[in-house]
Scaffold this active site. Sequence first.
Site, PDB file in Angstrom:
ATOM      1  N   GLY A  23       0.825  -1.194   0.000  1.00  0.00           N
ATOM      2  CA  GLY A  23       0.000   0.000   0.000  1.00  0.00           C
ATOM      3  C   GLY A  23       0.867   1.254   0.000  1.00  0.00           C
ATOM      4  O   GLY A  23       0.553   2.238  -0.674  1.00  0.00           O
ATOM      5  N   ASN A  65      -7.527   4.160   9.371  1.00  0.00           N
ATOM      6  CA  ASN A  65      -6.990   2.894   9.878  1.00  0.00           C
ATOM      7  C   ASN A  65      -6.956   2.754  11.395  1.00  0.00           C
ATOM      8  O   ASN A  65      -6.840   1.659  11.911  1.00  0.00           O
ATOM      9  CB  ASN A  65      -5.598   2.634   9.292  1.00  0.00           C
ATOM     10  CG  ASN A  65      -4.682   3.810   9.422  1.00  0.00           C
ATOM     11  OD1 ASN A  65      -4.898   4.853   8.804  1.00  0.00           O
ATOM     12  ND2 ASN A  65      -3.655   3.686  10.239  1.00  0.00           N
ATOM     13  N   ALA A 110      -2.248  -6.529   0.047  1.00  0.00           N
ATOM     14  CA  ALA A 110      -2.746  -7.899   0.245  1.00  0.00           C
ATOM     15  C   ALA A 110      -2.739  -8.360   1.697  1.00  0.00           C
ATOM     16  O   ALA A 110      -3.596  -9.132   2.116  1.00  0.00           O
ATOM     17  CB  ALA A 110      -1.906  -8.863  -0.592  1.00  0.00           C
ATOM     18  N   CYS A 166       7.475   4.755  17.563  1.00  0.00           N
ATOM     19  CA  CYS A 166       8.437   5.610  16.886  1.00  0.00           C
ATOM     20  C   CYS A 166       9.726   4.819  16.671  1.00  0.00           C
ATOM     21  O   CYS A 166       9.852   3.685  17.122  1.00  0.00           O
ATOM     22  CB  CYS A 166       8.663   6.918  17.634  1.00  0.00           C
ATOM     23  SG  CYS A 166       9.675   6.742  19.081  1.00  0.00           S
TER      24      CYS A 166
HETATM   25  N1  PLP Z   1      -2.715   2.927   4.116  1.00  0.00           N
HETATM   26  C1  PLP Z   1      -3.396   2.533   5.204  1.00  0.00           C
HETATM   27  C2  PLP Z   1      -4.726   3.149   5.491  1.00  0.00           C
HETATM   28  C3  PLP Z   1      -2.868   1.560   6.058  1.00  0.00           C
HETATM   29  O1  PLP Z   1      -3.555   1.179   7.141  1.00  0.00           O
HETATM   30  C4  PLP Z   1      -1.592   1.015   5.740  1.00  0.00           C
HETATM   31  C5  PLP Z   1      -0.972   0.022   6.633  1.00  0.00           C
HETATM   32  O2  PLP Z   1      -1.291  -0.082   7.796  1.00  0.00           O
HETATM   33  C6  PLP Z   1      -0.940   1.442   4.581  1.00  0.00           C
HETATM   34  C7  PLP Z   1      -1.523   2.411   3.800  1.00  0.00           C
HETATM   35  C8  PLP Z   1       0.389   0.884   4.193  1.00  0.00           C
HETATM   36  O3  PLP Z   1       0.229  -0.374   3.611  1.00  0.00           O
HETATM   37  P1  PLP Z   1       1.494  -1.379   3.522  1.00  0.00           P
HETATM   38  O4  PLP Z   1       1.656  -1.964   4.881  1.00  0.00           O
HETATM   39  O5  PLP Z   1       1.070  -2.414   2.513  1.00  0.00           O
HETATM   40  O6  PLP Z   1       2.634  -0.587   3.068  1.00  0.00           O
END
Ligand code: PLP
Length: 372
Positions: free
Chosen positions: A70, A151, A200, A326
Amino acid sequence: MNVYLDNAASTPVHKEVLDTMLPYLSTNYGNPSAIHSNGKKNKAAIELSRKTIAKYLNCKSQEIIFCSSGTEANNIALKLAVENLGVKHIITSEIEHKSVLNIILYLEEEKNVKVSYVNLNKDGTIDIDSLESILKSNSDKALVSIMHAQNELGSINDINKISSLTKKYGALFHTDTVQTIAHIPFNLQENNIDFLTASAHKFHGPLGSGFLYKNEKLKIGTWLHGGGHERNIRSSTENISGIVGMAQALKMAYDNLENEKYKILELKNYFKQELKKNMPNVIFNEAPQNLYTILSVTFPSIKYDLASVLIKLDMKGIAVAGGSACSSGSIKFSNVLRKLKYNENEITLRVSFSIYNTKEELDYTVNALNEL
Ligand code: PLP
């Protein structure tokens, strides 16, 4: 007892997903770009996975770009929108994921992009009127980047409304759907989404595999320079097992969506009911539209600090989330909750569920929290 309630951070890979992946890590090892049949079979497996994903999202398979995560998909969309599509103004919110906020900060500092932040509602959704007033007064080529579900809270933004507004004012629309893809149905023919991000490992697929949906009308350049993979946007020999695993996980999620949603909601409601019974002053931080996999809950009577709470729960085998880790490994109050003006002296935890959780695990967790 081991209780995993951090499914918004990462989920266990389904057994069927692992079974789909294993041949590509053992017997089916051909490079998909090769001329020989080992390679060609793997190329076909990748294209079939692309088709499967496109079918469930109702888009064209050439609109799916495979990548590693992501984080990467968010970076591709935002950086190339500026570099290749002439975007001069990004409109976003202060509670996006760091992979959106930090690439936008970079684009502001290094590429002179103007950045506007929409007002937020206390429940973690964006204030739609504030978005419209920014769009109305904008005269630059603009892109709106707003996540589907937050999230840490699970609050769901109305992306249909946002996409109607971006269409009305001629802006591009990117949405980070990392928490909602495979949990909520999407029909990409029916709204005006230009870019969409998925990962994924949030839906029982493997880590290291994600995708970006890009509307085919948009012509973007190269993100990773190399042999020209993924229509010359993202070169590198494809992560075949990751891609077929992701497609299988997405297929399973959508084929079983209603059953799984029912089961998870039952678990979540049971957990809420037991928490309230034992600790009547807990506060559930929910928006009217909230993602069923995530529960944010504040415990006004816990007197320990956040790090102690997380460590004490961990010592009992319970994994939940709270605050932001952090780089020094210490735990700080969440930036998201700070922006939403939550009380920094109160403990707020994110509990996130999957079909693998049980009521016994939830009873055990309620007991542990009650002791604190
Ligand atoms: N965007 C959101 C809303 C997320 O919750 C996360 C991961 O927690 C990400 C992006 C990042 O995804 P990835 O862990 O595949 O880099």
